[in-house]
Design a protein around this motif. Structure first.
Motif, short mmCIF file in Angstrom:
data_model
loop_
_atom_site.label_atom_id
_atom_site.label_comp_id
_atom_site.label_asym_id
_atom_site.label_seq_id
_atom_site.Cartn_x
_atom_site.Cartn_y
_atom_site.Cartn_z
N ALA A 189 -10.21 4.91 -9.93
CA ALA A 189 -9.41 4.66 -11.12
C ALA A 189 -7.95 5.07 -10.91
N LEU A 190 -7.74 6.21 -10.30
CA LEU A 190 -6.37 6.67 -10.05
C LEU A 190 -5.66 5.76 -9.07
N ARG A 191 -6.37 5.29 -8.06
CA ARG A 191 -5.76 4.36 -7.10
C ARG A 191 -5.41 3.04 -7.79
N GLY A 192 -6.29 2.57 -8.67
CA GLY A 192 -5.99 1.36 -9.43
C GLY A 192 -4.76 1.53 -10.30
N ALA A 243 -4.73 -3.74 -8.22
CA ALA A 243 -5.08 -2.79 -9.29
C ALA A 243 -6.34 -3.25 -10.00
N ALA A 244 -6.42 -4.52 -10.35
CA ALA A 244 -7.60 -5.04 -11.04
C ALA A 244 -8.85 -4.86 -10.19
N ALA A 245 -8.74 -5.12 -8.89
CA ALA A 245 -9.91 -4.97 -8.01
C ALA A 245 -10.36 -3.51 -7.96
N GLU A 246 -9.41 -2.60 -7.82
CA GLU A 246 -9.76 -1.17 -7.72
C GLU A 246 -10.30 -0.65 -9.05
N LEU A 247 -9.69 -1.07 -10.15
CA LEU A 247 -10.17 -0.64 -11.46
C LEU A 247 -11.54 -1.23 -11.79
N GLY A 293 -10.86 4.61 -20.78
CA GLY A 293 -9.54 4.60 -20.13
C GLY A 293 -9.48 3.65 -18.96
N VAL A 294 -10.54 3.60 -18.18
CA VAL A 294 -10.59 2.68 -17.04
C VAL A 294 -10.55 1.24 -17.55
#
Length: 168
Positions: free
Chosen positions: A38-41, A53-57, A69-70
């Motif tokens: 989530a933090l990386r996204g 960002a969308a992929a990581e989230l 929050g995510v």
């Protein structure tokens, strides 16, 4: 442990590239650590890399499905890349888990500021206003009023007005 907390501090300070290096290290050792995903996204989103960002989230959401929050941040990423249906699903998910998420309501309103979504945007802004986001909601309501006026539509939704279709 320590590298994740360092990455959190770096994100808060805006040193996003160094934060990403720390998160990359953490995720190589613990790929299913949802908070790091989530933090990386969020770091990617702030860097303007909304697709990544969308992929990581989305990975973070799969690991932490109840985290509102995510989902809110995932909605912001989808909105930034122009995927309105996915953005609305994410915002709806965030609000289902936490109905008082003012920022999700405001983001939902911004995403819906189109001729077809204006009445739903107005509804989101009114809810946000009721939760105390007076200035931001008032600005959104003014934009929606101008949009409706420009389109020659009434300021309140007529009975039976179709809502924006949401993907199932």
């Amino acid at each position: 442990g320590a590298r994740y907390y360092l990455a959190e501090a770096l994100v808060r300070l805006g040193d996003l590239k160094r934060a990403d290096l720390q998160l990359h290290w953490v995720l190589q050792r613990r790929p299913s650590y949802g908070p790091a995903r989530a933090l990386r996204g969020e770091a990617f989103r702030r860097l303007g890399n909304h697709v990544q960002a969308a992929a990581e989230l989305a990975r973070a959401h799969a690991l932490m499905p109840e985290d509102a929050g995510v989902l809110e941040k995932l909605g912001l990423a989808f909105a930034a890349i122009g995927d309105l249906p996915q953005a609305l699903l994410a915002f709806d998910g965030a609000l289902a888990r936490d109905p008082g998420r003012v920022n999700a309501l405001l983001a939902q309103g911004r995403a819906l500021e189109t001729r077809d979504g204006a009445y739903e945007a107005r509804r989101a802004y009114l809810r946000a206003q009721g939760l105390g986001a007076h200035a931001e909601a008032a600005a959104g309501l003014a934009r929606v009023a101008a949009l409706l006026d420009e389109a020659g539509l009434p300021s309140a939704a007529p009975a039976g007005w179709p809502q924006v279709l949401r993907a199932a």
